[in-house]
Design an enzyme around this catalytic site. Sequence first.
Site, PDB file in Angstrom:
ATOM      1  N   GLU A  83      10.489   7.517   7.345  1.00 51.37           N
ATOM      2  CA  GLU A  83      11.145   8.051   6.205  1.00 51.37           C
ATOM      3  C   GLU A  83      10.426   9.360   6.104  1.00 51.37           C
ATOM      4  O   GLU A  83       9.129   9.198   5.801  1.00 51.37           O
ATOM      5  CB  GLU A  83      11.011   7.109   5.118  1.00 51.37           C
ATOM      6  CG  GLU A  83      11.562   7.657   3.706  1.00 51.37           C
ATOM      7  CD  GLU A  83      11.697   6.992   2.402  1.00 51.37           C
ATOM      8  OE1 GLU A  83      11.226   5.683   2.488  1.00 51.37           O
ATOM      9  OE2 GLU A  83      12.093   7.210   1.624  1.00 51.37           O
TER      10      GLU A  83
ATOM     11  N   ARG B 148       1.926  -5.615  10.800  1.00 46.92           N
ATOM     12  CA  ARG B 148       1.287  -4.081  10.413  1.00 46.92           C
ATOM     13  C   ARG B 148      -0.065  -3.776  10.751  1.00 46.92           C
ATOM     14  O   ARG B 148      -0.858  -4.864  10.569  1.00 46.92           O
ATOM     15  CB  ARG B 148       1.700  -3.499   8.974  1.00 46.92           C
ATOM     16  CG  ARG B 148       1.394  -4.099   7.963  1.00 46.92           C
ATOM     17  CD  ARG B 148       1.982  -3.902   6.649  1.00 46.92           C
ATOM     18  NE  ARG B 148       1.780  -2.527   6.161  1.00 46.92           N
ATOM     19  CZ  ARG B 148       2.682  -1.442   6.200  1.00 46.92           C
ATOM     20  NH1 ARG B 148       4.214  -1.665   6.354  1.00 46.92           N
ATOM     21  NH2 ARG B 148       2.660  -0.256   5.725  1.00 46.92           N
TER      22      ARG B 148
ATOM     23  N   LYS C 178       1.790   5.466   2.323  1.00 41.34           N
ATOM     24  CA  LYS C 178       1.990   6.965   2.107  1.00 41.34           C
ATOM     25  C   LYS C 178       1.991   7.183   0.609  1.00 41.34           C
ATOM     26  O   LYS C 178       1.546   8.189   0.027  1.00 41.34           O
ATOM     27  CB  LYS C 178       3.507   7.170   2.468  1.00 41.34           C
ATOM     28  CG  LYS C 178       3.451   7.447   3.924  1.00 41.34           C
ATOM     29  CD  LYS C 178       4.622   7.909   4.597  1.00 41.34           C
ATOM     30  CE  LYS C 178       5.787   6.662   4.648  1.00 41.34           C
ATOM     31  NZ  LYS C 178       6.975   7.067   5.497  1.00 41.34           N
TER      32      LYS C 178
HETATM   33  P1  ATP Z   1       4.148   3.035   4.180  1.00 44.71           P
HETATM   34  O1  ATP Z   1       4.014   1.962   3.797  1.00 44.71           O
HETATM   35  O2  ATP Z   1       2.858   3.798   4.629  1.00 44.71           O
HETATM   36  O3  ATP Z   1       4.639   4.118   3.226  1.00 44.71           O
HETATM   37  P2  ATP Z   1       6.489   2.962   5.488  1.00 44.71           P
HETATM   38  O4  ATP Z   1       6.659   1.616   6.266  1.00 44.71           O
HETATM   39  O5  ATP Z   1       7.093   3.063   4.171  1.00 44.71           O
HETATM   40  O6  ATP Z   1       4.888   3.184   5.440  1.00 44.71           O
HETATM   41  P3  ATP Z   1       8.165   4.192   7.339  1.00 44.71           P
HETATM   42  O7  ATP Z   1       8.274   5.831   7.341  1.00 44.71           O
HETATM   43  O8  ATP Z   1       9.290   3.545   6.672  1.00 44.71           O
HETATM   44  O9  ATP Z   1       6.831   4.114   6.385  1.00 44.71           O
HETATM   45  O10 ATP Z   1       7.635   3.683   8.571  1.00 44.71           O
HETATM   46  C1  ATP Z   1       8.154   4.126   9.979  1.00 44.71           C
HETATM   47  C2  ATP Z   1       7.825   2.751  10.908  1.00 44.71           C
HETATM   48  O11 ATP Z   1       6.424   2.752  10.854  1.00 44.71           O
HETATM   49  C3  ATP Z   1       8.581   1.518  10.253  1.00 44.71           C
HETATM   50  O12 ATP Z   1       9.081   0.952  11.567  1.00 44.71           O
HETATM   51  C4  ATP Z   1       7.193   0.804   9.865  1.00 44.71           C
HETATM   52  O13 ATP Z   1       7.290  -0.584  10.050  1.00 44.71           O
HETATM   53  C5  ATP Z   1       6.022   1.325  10.774  1.00 44.71           C
HETATM   54  N1  ATP Z   1       4.955   1.150  10.087  1.00 44.71           N
HETATM   55  C6  ATP Z   1       4.424   1.728   8.672  1.00 44.71           C
HETATM   56  N2  ATP Z   1       3.255   1.374   8.703  1.00 44.71           N
HETATM   57  C7  ATP Z   1       2.779   0.744   9.413  1.00 44.71           C
HETATM   58  C8  ATP Z   1       1.544  -0.092   9.725  1.00 44.71           C
HETATM   59  N3  ATP Z   1       0.477  -0.102   9.019  1.00 44.71           N
HETATM   60  N4  ATP Z   1       1.351  -0.715  11.038  1.00 44.71           N
HETATM   61  C9  ATP Z   1       2.441  -0.329  11.940  1.00 44.71           C
HETATM   62  N5  ATP Z   1       3.652  -0.084  11.941  1.00 44.71           N
HETATM   63  C10 ATP Z   1       3.882   0.502  10.716  1.00 44.71           C
HETATM   64 MG    MG Z   2       9.278   2.234   4.877  1.00 44.61          MG
END
Ligand code: ATP
Ligand code: MG
Length: 567
Positions: free
Chosen positions: A37, A262, A272
């Site tokens: 995102e 994760r 983020k």
């Molecule tokens: P955050 O929790 O940091 O805001 P998010 O999951 O909301 O991260 P996205 O942009 O939706 O961020 O993530 C893109 C991809 O990266 C998704 O498939 C998510 O599952 C993966 N991802 C995000 N954080 C991690 C992590 N700590 N370890 C592994 N994969 C991750």
């Molecule tokens: Mg997300």
Amino acid sequence: MPEAKPKPSKDFIRAIIDEDLRTNKYEGRVHTRFPPEPNGYLHIGHAKSICLNFGIAEEYGGLCNLRFDDTNPSKEDVEYVQSIMEDVRWLGYDWGDRLYYASDYFEQLYQYAIELIRKGKAYVCDLSPEEIREYRGTLTQPGKESPYRNRSVEENLDLFQRMRAGEFPDGSRTLRAKIDMASPNLNMRDPVIYRILRVPHHRTGDKWCIYPMYDFTHCLSDSIERITHSLCTLEFEDHRPLYDWFLDQLGVYHPQQIEFARLNLSHTVMSKRMLGQLVEEGHVRGWDDPRMPTIAGLRRRGYTPEAIRTFCERIGLAKRDSMVDIALLEHCVREDLNKRAPRIMGVLHPLRVVIDNYPEDQVEELEAINNPEDPSMGTRKVPFSRVLYIERDDFREDPPKKFFRLAPGREVRLRYAYFITCVDVIKDENTGEVVELRCTYDPATRGGDAPDGRKVRGTLHWVSAAHALPVEVRLYDHLFLKPNPTDVKEGKTFKDYLNPESLVVLNPCYVEPSLAEAKPGDIFQFERVGYFCVDPVDSRPSAPVFNRTATLRDTWAKIQKREAKNQ
Ligand code: ATP
Ligand code: MG
């Protein structure tokens, strides 16, 4: 010759893919996607997901899409889109011509929503967001059905079209899936799939005033792109029934969602939202601050894509959440830089040394080795003269037992140069601080060895004062003092655990003159001190600013040793 490494045993995701290939589940295709995102910069957790998705595509001769999951215009921005593309490329991956945006599917998604309504599987609901929450129930209590749940298909079609046309105020109505308000899974209790929101979108402008929700968008985007394996993190496990439900109700192509743990890293935060807060409130100097766990921050710090990829490989894949020690990441960085970073000499805390018996106007060019790990990196010349700087720490007036470096009356080796002996200590009259050492050198020890075979136990790095380049050096330490800063005590926030000494600026430090030519991003090992990289943002021509990438101390090796002992 690279070492032949034993092939690591397959993780559970690769085992699933192998099986799917065996049974020809997707006609032998492997097609993954990385779906960020664009609401912030990518962090090292995303790197795990990137390496997994793009890595699997590479290994199986498949494809991996980059897809922006841009359904929430109030938090998203093109700045983030740009930075995400830059980061994925920098990590060494290529999406070819497969760059997609969920927003490109808005029309198609709208049509899918209409189809759900026609099938009696979705309805327009007039409950307010608060009421929806109330009606939803809890883990122990079933939800209550919305009074609008049994509207006719015609009424729903009419209202939904008018939602799109902008006839109703923000938040006044939603489109909801009609599933089961008594489901033990809260995600299945008639989730909202569209909301009214008058916020311009960074791609579609003000074309839309209704936006689809993540769960609805994600599975259908996967389906539209004919993804085979939709890899996501564990928090989506409870969403999988919903993922499957939408695809089943619509009878469209059905990828499979597979969840993995994760990455959590010690001494930092990995969300983020929290990282954005640190930036906004000025706790760090930006998303690319070298203390940040963002890809942009790690890059600016001097971490290489290779080191990050090795790290992602080493941590492997699990189905249960755990915390990885940041020392492992630092270890991977050191291992990589040890091979590639040229050695130079740089003094962080300068102490002046005058060599009394060295001719006043003489300058010698001494030969120094660029990298003992890699002879092909050659040698260079380092100027030596009468006045030098050494590291303040390398001298003790009153040396403790195991201190083998310089002290009054003691002889040490200056790397690539001569043996010197300390003959006098000059102090500041007022403060008593040591400000200069007077030494003598032995001309017979040129290059660092005594012809009479006499040994010294200490070897120090140094720079010639008249030739050295003064530079600013920024020392970085863990951003947080606590291994898990999100584990907050009552009345505190994660920011209460910030490390007040995560950045220490030293100025001036002195480095070999050759570094005037160093380019932004170049990485060096300052002998005996650590790895340093030329800051790409604040450096000026002939005036590099150095970021400490890593110290030479390998805490990971220590942790491993301790663990082996305890077993
Ligand atoms: P955050 O929790 O940091 O805001 P998010 O999951 O909301 O991260 P996205 O942009 O939706 O961020 O993530 C893109 C991809 O990266 C998704 O498939 C998510 O599952 C993966 N991802 C995000 N954080 C991690 C992590 N700590 N370890 C592994 N994969 C991750
Ligand atoms: Mg997300």
